[in-house]
Design an enzyme around this catalytic site. Structure first.
Site, PDB file in Angstrom:
ATOM      1  N   HIS A   1      -7.284 -26.303-117.386  1.00  0.00           N
ATOM      2  CA  HIS A   1      -6.499 -25.070-117.342  1.00  0.00           C
ATOM      3  C   HIS A   1      -5.225 -25.198-118.179  1.00  0.00           C
ATOM      4  O   HIS A   1      -4.917 -24.335-119.010  1.00  0.00           O
ATOM      5  CB  HIS A   1      -6.142 -24.693-115.906  1.00  0.00           C
ATOM      6  CG  HIS A   1      -5.058 -23.663-115.843  1.00  0.00           C
ATOM      7  ND1 HIS A   1      -5.296 -22.309-116.047  1.00  0.00           N
ATOM      8  CD2 HIS A   1      -3.718 -23.780-115.692  1.00  0.00           C
ATOM      9  CE1 HIS A   1      -4.150 -21.648-115.999  1.00  0.00           C
ATOM     10  NE2 HIS A   1      -3.182 -22.519-115.785  1.00  0.00           N
TER      11      HIS A   1
ATOM     12  N   ASP B   1       0.080 -43.651-132.863  1.00  0.00           N
ATOM     13  CA  ASP B   1       1.453 -44.070-133.109  1.00  0.00           C
ATOM     14  C   ASP B   1       1.446 -45.559-133.431  1.00  0.00           C
ATOM     15  O   ASP B   1       0.404 -46.187-133.501  1.00  0.00           O
ATOM     16  CB  ASP B   1       2.339 -43.735-131.912  1.00  0.00           C
ATOM     17  CG  ASP B   1       1.795 -44.287-130.612  1.00  0.00           C
ATOM     18  OD1 ASP B   1       2.376 -43.982-129.563  1.00  0.00           O
ATOM     19  OD2 ASP B   1       0.776 -45.010-130.641  1.00  0.00           O
ATOM     20  N   SER B   2       2.631 -46.111-133.594  1.00  0.00           N
ATOM     21  CA  SER B   2       2.709 -47.477-134.099  1.00  0.00           C
ATOM     22  C   SER B   2       2.525 -48.520-133.020  1.00  0.00           C
ATOM     23  O   SER B   2       2.283 -49.672-133.309  1.00  0.00           O
ATOM     24  CB  SER B   2       4.087 -47.701-134.735  1.00  0.00           C
ATOM     25  OG  SER B   2       5.070 -47.517-133.723  1.00  0.00           O
ATOM     26  N   GLY B   3       2.664 -48.105-131.763  1.00  0.00           N
ATOM     27  CA  GLY B   3       2.716 -49.081-130.676  1.00  0.00           C
ATOM     28  C   GLY B   3       4.154 -49.320-130.266  1.00  0.00           C
ATOM     29  O   GLY B   3       4.425 -49.846-129.204  1.00  0.00           O
ATOM     30  N   GLY B   4       5.079 -48.904-131.112  1.00  0.00           N
ATOM     31  CA  GLY B   4       6.484 -49.168-130.866  1.00  0.00           C
ATOM     32  C   GLY B   4       7.033 -48.481-129.644  1.00  0.00           C
ATOM     33  O   GLY B   4       7.782 -49.056-128.864  1.00  0.00           O
ATOM     34  N   PHE B   5       6.647 -47.224-129.437  1.00  0.00           N
ATOM     35  CA  PHE B   5       7.272 -46.452-128.352  1.00  0.00           C
ATOM     36  C   PHE B   5       7.125 -47.136-127.017  1.00  0.00           C
ATOM     37  O   PHE B   5       8.089 -47.314-126.285  1.00  0.00           O
ATOM     38  CB  PHE B   5       6.696 -45.041-128.300  1.00  0.00           C
ATOM     39  CG  PHE B   5       7.245 -44.232-127.166  1.00  0.00           C
ATOM     40  CD1 PHE B   5       6.478 -43.982-126.036  1.00  0.00           C
ATOM     41  CD2 PHE B   5       8.542 -43.758-127.197  1.00  0.00           C
ATOM     42  CE1 PHE B   5       6.993 -43.247-124.979  1.00  0.00           C
ATOM     43  CE2 PHE B   5       9.074 -43.029-126.132  1.00  0.00           C
ATOM     44  CZ  PHE B   5       8.287 -42.766-125.030  1.00  0.00           C
TER      45      PHE B   5
ATOM     46  N   GLY C   1      12.943 -40.530-131.576  1.00  0.00           N
ATOM     47  CA  GLY C   1      14.204 -40.904-130.978  1.00  0.00           C
ATOM     48  C   GLY C   1      14.749 -39.836-130.063  1.00  0.00           C
ATOM     49  O   GLY C   1      14.126 -38.805-129.822  1.00  0.00           O
TER      50      GLY C   1
ATOM     51  N   ASP D   1       3.384 -33.206-129.756  1.00  0.00           N
ATOM     52  CA  ASP D   1       2.517 -33.856-128.785  1.00  0.00           C
ATOM     53  C   ASP D   1       3.295 -34.099-127.497  1.00  0.00           C
ATOM     54  O   ASP D   1       4.508 -34.277-127.519  1.00  0.00           O
ATOM     55  CB  ASP D   1       2.001 -35.203-129.306  1.00  0.00           C
ATOM     56  CG  ASP D   1       3.068 -36.285-129.264  1.00  0.00           C
ATOM     57  OD1 ASP D   1       3.823 -36.424-130.252  1.00  0.00           O
ATOM     58  OD2 ASP D   1       3.178 -36.971-128.220  1.00  0.00           O
TER      59      ASP D   1
ATOM     60  N   ASP E   1       8.703 -48.268-135.871  1.00  0.00           N
ATOM     61  CA  ASP E   1      10.127 -47.904-135.874  1.00  0.00           C
ATOM     62  C   ASP E   1      10.735 -48.458-134.600  1.00  0.00           C
ATOM     63  O   ASP E   1      10.024 -48.831-133.671  1.00  0.00           O
ATOM     64  CB  ASP E   1      10.301 -46.377-135.926  1.00  0.00           C
ATOM     65  CG  ASP E   1       9.591 -45.670-134.770  1.00  0.00           C
ATOM     66  OD1 ASP E   1       9.904 -44.494-134.513  1.00  0.00           O
ATOM     67  OD2 ASP E   1       8.692 -46.283-134.132  1.00  0.00           O
TER      68      ASP E   1
END
Lengths: 404, 373
Positions: free
Chosen positions: B352, B111-115, B237, B286, B166
């Site tokens: 598992h 991902d962008s690092g943004g989250f 989002g 994911d 984003d």
């Protein structure tokens, strides 16, 4: 004043070799002065090449390693602690699962060895670094009485469970019955572990008590062998006379092998000197085991003295704390210099393909360690165990070549 | 409000020889938009729909490479934010990229690092991007769309699928503020796309559709991003307060995405949600959820979740899920390991749950092929 007299090593104890348990000596080193030998221990759940290293899976699990991972590292025999299994989940649960091999999800082997429960009972009065994290946590939570030894008598031992403080008992008979429920291939009778600094008189009394206990354990075992083998435990601390007496007494009983227990000295040199004295006294045709000692230096010097197997938490424990074993010595993977060692496997001198951590760089291990990733523990344990297993294989080759 | 750049300012999307999505079968069950597909990447093929586990720090928690692979993992998610903090993109680049660093063979999406920036740390932001402090040693890090940039970082990580920067707006914003956020995200993503296209390095980039739970904003976002030469589309989002709201929104949104490109649902992948979103046309999803709940004592099971620490499992020697074969160990053994705080518990429980999720999705792929889903 005891109700249990010391039985003579007599014909009333049937010398029974369990089917499926056999020790064969393949080669005795012809190097002058060496007592090293390459052997094979056959058990119902598989073969153990000796000299061999035995990792410890305290709670019926190696720390962070699955059965498949252990197999890929070459593990042939694994140690489980009866004490912890008594505390949780309880030996009845393991028995209902069909025994330890099934409970652990590897019904066809490899072999397992359990102890009597005595070691933790006697050594839990004070914490050592060997204590599993759960012991420390619960001891702290429950206060000083957790896990403590309450009383020792001729009958046996009383102590408090570290889980919930209930009073548990361990006798020579119950320690064996517990190991019958667990179903390991090699079992150990109840012995006393005296405190470190005792008078010779106290030590001698302890040795006699251990002898009486171990004989009772042996009786219980032989009444229902269940294809298990039992190793007698030689005691006597650092007193050579007592050690010799212990060997003489125990080797008259139909044990299947002999473990060397108790204190062996203040440092490695003392320990090896004592082993050098004790091991030659043991019956040559039976396997022997060094309890609780298996750092590389001790193993390398102990093998020529005639030791067959060694167990210790040491390699897996130091792995978890960031120390990895390599042919050129130990590395502390948390150090900054490993941050960018990308093209360097953990042990560059290990033949590739032989390393079960193939493709894992020092840089990656450093990263996992610094980020406290659970995967670090797995890979580090695997690496150190594999290192030990490879070391033992090399020692065996050298013995075969009469080089050790 | 500044408008994001028009599609005409970009080269048109052209098929890549290193990244390709093929739809093998679209379900003929009435009302279903489910499809079985295949995403081709330089590091392997991904059969869709599939579950994507998250290996935050460049590792699945307590599961090694072989175990992850044998569990059925096809695509793995790694978080650029955490890798920025440690060991840093320069170190990973020095190793030759994430795959070499992790000794991982299959495809990776980052991902962008943004989250994490927006959900974890204190930030200040403007059009240049966001600034935050490293949790490791306190230094300031700026994953801006440009230099030092989220895209440049993902170039150094050399993952197969990358995501542009984003903004993740906080909950409970006014519509006006949300609209401004969507436009800001569009401007950032356009800049990320430009930086990416200047040097593709065999990576694919997915645009991230925003707009919260506002259908019109979602439409604006999907329509705009669809005009840009992204290789696929992620849905990011807030999707609502509960699963019902989420499904309603997806029912509206997924048909607005180009059907010939793969889509990805960010951060949602528990068994019930996965089963519900696949018929709506989702290709990959994911979540840390299956592996995280495993570590905390919850095992997935066909009949419902098991809380393995319950005392009724002390002597339950049966398999964890009688209906799905996963690991060979019993409930009693997992219970024991959990109670004794054994590290092996984490590995086996995660294995598992991973196998369970992968088999669930594999089963769904088969059902789609049979037009049953």
């Amino acid at each position: 004043m005891t109700a249990f007299a010391i039985p003579l090593a007599s014909a009333t104890l049937l010398p029974a070799t369990p089917p499926g348990f056999r020790f064969e000596v393949l080669h005795e080193s012809r190097k002058p002065g060496s007592r090293a030998r390459v052997g094979r221990i056959h058990t119902p759940h598989g073969v153990i090449d000796t000299p061999g290293f035995v990792p410890v899976g305290t709670n019926a699990a190696l720390k962070g390693m699955t059965n498949a991972q252990a197999a890929s590292c070459g593990v042939q025999l694994q140690f489980c602690n009866t004490y912890h299994l008594m505390v949780h989940p309880g030996v009845e649960v393991v028995e209902a699962a069909g025994g330890l091999h099934r409970f652990m999800g590897r019904p066809d082997g490899p072999p397992l060895i359990t102890d009597s429960g005595g070691f933790q009972v006697f050594s839990l009065g004070k914490e050592t670094n060997d204590d599993a994290p759960e012991l420390k946590r619960r001891a702290a939570a429950r206060g000083r009485n957790a896990g403590t030894l309450l009383s020792i008598s001729e009958r046996g031992v009383r102590f408090r469970s570290y889980r919930d403080g209930t009073v548990l008992r361990l006798t020579p008979e119950s320690a064996v019955l517990a190991q019958k429920s667990l179903g390991a291939d090699i079992i150990i009778p109840l012995d006393e572990l005296p405190p470190l600094n005792v008078t010779r008189e106290r030590l001698a009394r302890s040795v006699e008590l251990s002898h009486r206990w171990m004989t009772r354990s042996l009786h219980t075992h032989l009444a229902d062998p269940r294809q298990q083998a039992m190793y007698g435990v030689v005691h006597g601390g650092t007193d050579r006379q007592l050690r010799a007496h212990s060997v003489e007494y125990l080797s008259g009983l139909p044990f299947d092998g002999y473990a060397v227990g108790g204190s062996l000295g203040r440092d490695r040199d003392e320990m090896l000197a004592l082993l050098g004295y004790v091991l030659p006294l043991l019956p040559r045709e039976q396997p022997n085991h060094v309890l609780g000692i298996a750092d590389p230096a001790s193993v390398e010097r102990g093998v020529p003295l005639g030791a067959d197997t060694f167990d210790s938490c040491f390699p897996t424990q130091i792995a978890r704390h960031g120390t990895l074993l390599t042919a050129s010595g130990r590395i502390h993977i948390g150090q900054g210099k490993y941050k960018s060692q990308h093209d360097c496997p953990i042990d560059p001198e290990a033949a590739s393909g032989a390393d079960c951590c193939d493709g894992v760089s020092r840089a990656y291990m450093h990263h996992l360690y610094k980020q406290r990733e659970p995967l670090y523990e797995t890979l580090a344990s695997m690496h150190n165990v594999r290192f030990m297993m490879r070391m033992m294989a090399t020692l065996r080759e050298r013995i075969l070549a009469d080089d050790l | 409000m500044q408008l994001p750049p028009p599609a005409s300012s970009f080269p048109p999307w052209a098929p890549r020889d290193f990244f390709r999505f093929e739809v093998l079968h679209t379900s003929r069950k009435p009302g279903s938009r489910a499809r079985v597909g295949r995403i081709h990447t330089p590091h392997g093929v991904i059969e869709t729909p599939c579950f994507v586990p998250v290996g935050t720090n460049g590792a699945l928690k307590a599961v090694d490479e072989r175990q992850g692979r044998e569990a059925g993992t096809q695509l793995m998610f790694c978080n650029t934010y955490h890798l920025l903090v440690h060991p840093g993109p320069r170190v990973v680049a020095g190793a030759g990229g994430l795959h070499r660093f992790m000794n991982h063979e299959g495809p990776i999406i980052t991902d962008s690092g943004g989250f994490q920036v927006f959900s974890l740390g204190e930030t200040t932001e403007d059009d240049r991007g966001a600034v935050f402090r490293s949790y490791h040693d306190g230094t300031t890090i700026e994953p801006t769309p440009c230099r030092p940039s989220s895209v440049a970082t993902q170039k150094q990580l050399a993952s197969d699928i990358i995501i542009p920067l984003d903004e993740l707006p906080p909950h409970g914003m006014s519509r006006e503020r949300l609209h401004a956020s969507v436009r800001l995200s569009h401007r950032w993503m356009a800049r990320s796309l430009r930086a990416h296209l200047a040097e593709p390095r065999q990576q694919a980039m997915y645009g991230v559709v925003h707009g919260g739970t506002d259908e019109e904003l979602r439409r604006e976002s999907a329509e705009y991003l669809a005009t840009l030469p992204f290789d696929g589309f992620a849905i990011g989002g807030s999707l609502g307060a509960d699963r019902a709201e989420m499904l309603q929104l997806l029912r509206f949104l997924v048909p607005l995405l180009p059907a010939d490109k793969p889509n990805h649902l960010l951060g949602i992948a528990d068994p019930e949600s996965s089963a519900a979103v696949v018929p709506l046309g989702i290709d990959t999803m994911d979540s840390c959820n299956p592996t995280r709940i495993a570590r905390h004592g919850t095992l997935l099971c066909t009949g419902g979740e098991l809380k393995i620490k319950q005392s009724r499992f002390l002597d339950d020697h049966g398999p964890i899920d009688p209906a799905v074969e996963t690991i060979s160990h019993s409930r009693a053994y997992l219970h024991h390991l959990f109670k004794q705080h054994e590290p092996l518990y984490m590995t086996l429980a995660s294995q598992h749950n991973l196998i369970f999720m992968h088999k669930l999705l594999a089963d769904m792929r088969q059902k789609i092929l049979n037009d049953e889903l």
